[in-house]
Design a protein around this motif. Structure first.
Motif, PDB file in Angstrom:
ATOM      1  N   ARG A  90       0.809  -1.218   0.000  1.00  0.00           N
ATOM      2  CA  ARG A  90       0.000   0.000   0.000  1.00  0.00           C
ATOM      3  C   ARG A  90       0.842   1.268   0.000  1.00  0.00           C
ATOM      4  O   ARG A  90       0.309   2.360  -0.140  1.00  0.00           O
ATOM      5  CB  ARG A  90      -0.920  -0.015   1.222  1.00  0.00           C
ATOM      6  CG  ARG A  90      -1.920  -1.153   1.181  1.00  0.00           C
ATOM      7  CD  ARG A  90      -2.816  -1.198   2.388  1.00  0.00           C
ATOM      8  NE  ARG A  90      -3.601   0.009   2.556  1.00  0.00           N
ATOM      9  CZ  ARG A  90      -4.683   0.095   3.327  1.00  0.00           C
ATOM     10  NH1 ARG A  90      -5.107  -0.993   3.956  1.00  0.00           N
ATOM     11  NH2 ARG A  90      -5.334   1.223   3.458  1.00  0.00           N
ATOM     12  N   ASN A 141       0.484   4.412  -2.461  1.00  0.00           N
ATOM     13  CA  ASN A 141      -0.813   4.330  -3.147  1.00  0.00           C
ATOM     14  C   ASN A 141      -1.720   5.466  -2.677  1.00  0.00           C
ATOM     15  O   ASN A 141      -2.024   5.576  -1.492  1.00  0.00           O
ATOM     16  CB  ASN A 141      -1.464   2.971  -2.867  1.00  0.00           C
ATOM     17  CG  ASN A 141      -2.654   2.696  -3.767  1.00  0.00           C
ATOM     18  OD1 ASN A 141      -3.365   3.608  -4.184  1.00  0.00           O
ATOM     19  ND2 ASN A 141      -2.876   1.429  -4.061  1.00  0.00           N
ATOM     20  N   SER A 144      -4.827   5.985  -3.871  1.00  0.00           N
ATOM     21  CA  SER A 144      -6.139   5.631  -4.409  1.00  0.00           C
ATOM     22  C   SER A 144      -7.267   6.306  -3.625  1.00  0.00           C
ATOM     23  O   SER A 144      -7.145   6.594  -2.437  1.00  0.00           O
ATOM     24  CB  SER A 144      -6.312   4.106  -4.343  1.00  0.00           C
ATOM     25  OG  SER A 144      -7.637   3.725  -4.614  1.00  0.00           O
ATOM     26  N   GLN A 171      -7.163   0.789   0.031  1.00  0.00           N
ATOM     27  CA  GLN A 171      -5.997   0.532  -0.800  1.00  0.00           C
ATOM     28  C   GLN A 171      -4.875   1.542  -0.606  1.00  0.00           C
ATOM     29  O   GLN A 171      -3.711   1.238  -0.853  1.00  0.00           O
ATOM     30  CB  GLN A 171      -6.409   0.524  -2.286  1.00  0.00           C
ATOM     31  CG  GLN A 171      -7.447  -0.512  -2.650  1.00  0.00           C
ATOM     32  CD  GLN A 171      -6.946  -1.924  -2.429  1.00  0.00           C
ATOM     33  OE1 GLN A 171      -5.780  -2.218  -2.611  1.00  0.00           O
ATOM     34  NE2 GLN A 171      -7.856  -2.823  -2.023  1.00  0.00           N
ATOM     35  N   ARG A 172      -5.217   2.756  -0.150  1.00  0.00           N
ATOM     36  CA  ARG A 172      -4.211   3.806  -0.086  1.00  0.00           C
ATOM     37  C   ARG A 172      -3.178   3.554   1.008  1.00  0.00           C
ATOM     38  O   ARG A 172      -3.380   2.707   1.885  1.00  0.00           O
ATOM     39  CB  ARG A 172      -4.876   5.170   0.151  1.00  0.00           C
ATOM     40  CG  ARG A 172      -5.433   5.359   1.535  1.00  0.00           C
ATOM     41  CD  ARG A 172      -6.026   6.751   1.744  1.00  0.00           C
ATOM     42  NE  ARG A 172      -7.193   6.966   0.901  1.00  0.00           N
ATOM     43  CZ  ARG A 172      -8.176   7.803   1.218  1.00  0.00           C
ATOM     44  NH1 ARG A 172      -8.110   8.509   2.338  1.00  0.00           N
ATOM     45  NH2 ARG A 172      -9.214   7.953   0.425  1.00  0.00           N
ATOM     46  N   GLU A 173      -2.084   4.302   0.949  1.00  0.00           N
ATOM     47  CA  GLU A 173      -0.997   4.133   1.914  1.00  0.00           C
ATOM     48  C   GLU A 173      -1.495   4.349   3.338  1.00  0.00           C
ATOM     49  O   GLU A 173      -2.281   5.271   3.608  1.00  0.00           O
ATOM     50  CB  GLU A 173       0.132   5.114   1.601  1.00  0.00           C
ATOM     51  CG  GLU A 173       1.325   4.978   2.518  1.00  0.00           C
ATOM     52  CD  GLU A 173       2.508   5.830   2.078  1.00  0.00           C
ATOM     53  OE1 GLU A 173       3.535   5.813   2.790  1.00  0.00           O
ATOM     54  OE2 GLU A 173       2.408   6.490   1.018  1.00  0.00           O
TER      55      GLU A 173
END
Length: 355
Positions: free
Chosen positions: A35, A38, A40, A45-47
């Protein structure tokens, strides 16, 4: 009844070079790395923020210990295993036995759902890397109504909060600088920290995460009604909420000033307002939770069911009762969606000047 079984399949890291514990920990770290960077729009999904990573790692550590003791790899886990794990953490759905409160977050069906999502995401990543079909044990549990609808609007109960009498009792306790009202030994610096952290939850509406994140530099003294008394604090943003300035009740400002004096006397290092140690290390999620819950118990509020967040809810309700708008209070709490304030409508409490 489900019994412990010997795994019959081989997981991604199933070889003699690693113990089950090491394999599970590596699975978690691989998920964190997947992740990284990311951005997103999908939050799943993002960091990960550092705050979230710490919480998830503590959650995974508990799951790792459970699996390692039973020699279970991620591909070997059955729904019954997850039922047993959640029950051991006090989050399982079993009407025949009471919930057991253990270290960690507030234990609830929502927390169990969060655990299942974490297990499912890491299991799916491991399977994708290995090119095998993912174990669906966690997904099967998530399909159960009690978990599937745990975040539904009608599952969002009226928030727990303190009565005016409970507020006064808690304030009387946290503002004592001795072990008892008769003038016993002065409290330790860690007890002063714990009581002051609780004061900021009740008197400024900070969440446990906020308490662990705020810096000394965020305290505002100048411009207040009482010279030299903290009256506002800057809370950094955390990804889900923007940075904000939050007012501090006068009694909590006095307690915060006391803590700052103790902090200086102890020569505590670093910028964190409430560190774990005198060297300035960060206060862990579990450490903060357990320490602050102990303060509530010592104040005679051990039977209160709302956990630490009832302090924040109490702050919000009394601000609303004193005439603050929902927009203002949402800003104090760091809420970007003012609709979140709907939970407080219809609850009438005394304005109680003490908060």
């Amino acid at each position: 009844m489900h019994t412990t079984h010997i795994p019959v399949t081989r997981s991604l890291f199933d070889d003699d070079c690693y113990t089950y514990e090491k394999k599970l920990r590596e699975s978690f770290e691989a998920w964190v790395r997947s992740r990284k960077g990311n951005r997103s729009g999908d939050r799943s999904q993002r960091e990960l923020r550092e705050e979230s990573m710490v919480v998830y790692r503590e959650m995974w550590d508990a799951f790792t210990a459970f699996c390692a003791q039973r020699q279970l790899g991620l591909q070997d886990i059955l729904p019954e295993d997850l039922d047993s794990f959640l029950m051991s953490r006090g989050t399982g759905h079993d009407s025949t036995r009471p919930l057991v409160r253990t270290k960690g977050d507030e234990l609830s069906l929502r927390y169990a759902r969060r655990y299942l999502f974490l297990i499912d995401r890491i299991t799916c990543l491991q399977a994708r890397v290995a090119g095998i079909e993912a174990n669906r044990a966690a997904q099967k549990l998530l399909e159960r109504p009690e978990y599937r609808y745990a975040n539904a609007e009608d599952k969002n109960p009226i928030p727990e909060y303190l009565t005016t009498a409970q507020v006064k009792r808690l304030i009387a306790h946290v503002t004592q600088i001795y072990d008892n009202a008769d003038g016993g030994a002065p409290i330790s610096w860690k007890e002063a920290r714990n009581r002051s952290a609780v004061a900021m939850m009740l008197g400024a509406g900070l969440s446990p995460g906020d308490v662990r994140a705020v810096d000394v530099s965020g305290i505002v003294v100048d411009g207040g009604r009482k010279a030299g008394l903290p009256w506002k604090i800057h809370v950094p943003g955390n990804g889900n909420s923007p940075p904000r300035d939050t007012p501090i009740a006068e009694w909590a400002g006095r307690q915060l000033a006391f803590w700052l004096s103790v902090r200086g006397q102890q020569k505590i290092q670093g910028d964190r307002l409430f560190p774990s140690s005198s060297s300035g290390t960060a206060w862990s999620h579990t450490g903060c939770f357990e320490s602050c819950k102990a303060v509530l118990q010592a104040a005679g509020l051990g039977d209160a069911t709302g956990g630490l967040f009832m302090l924040r809810h109490s702050f919000a309700l009394r601000q609303l009762s004193k005439g603050k708008t929902e927009v203002e209070v949402a800003r104090y709490l760091g809420l970007t969606d003012v609709n979140s304030m709907r939970r407080y409508r219809g609850i009438l409490v005394s304005p109680a000047d003490v908060v």
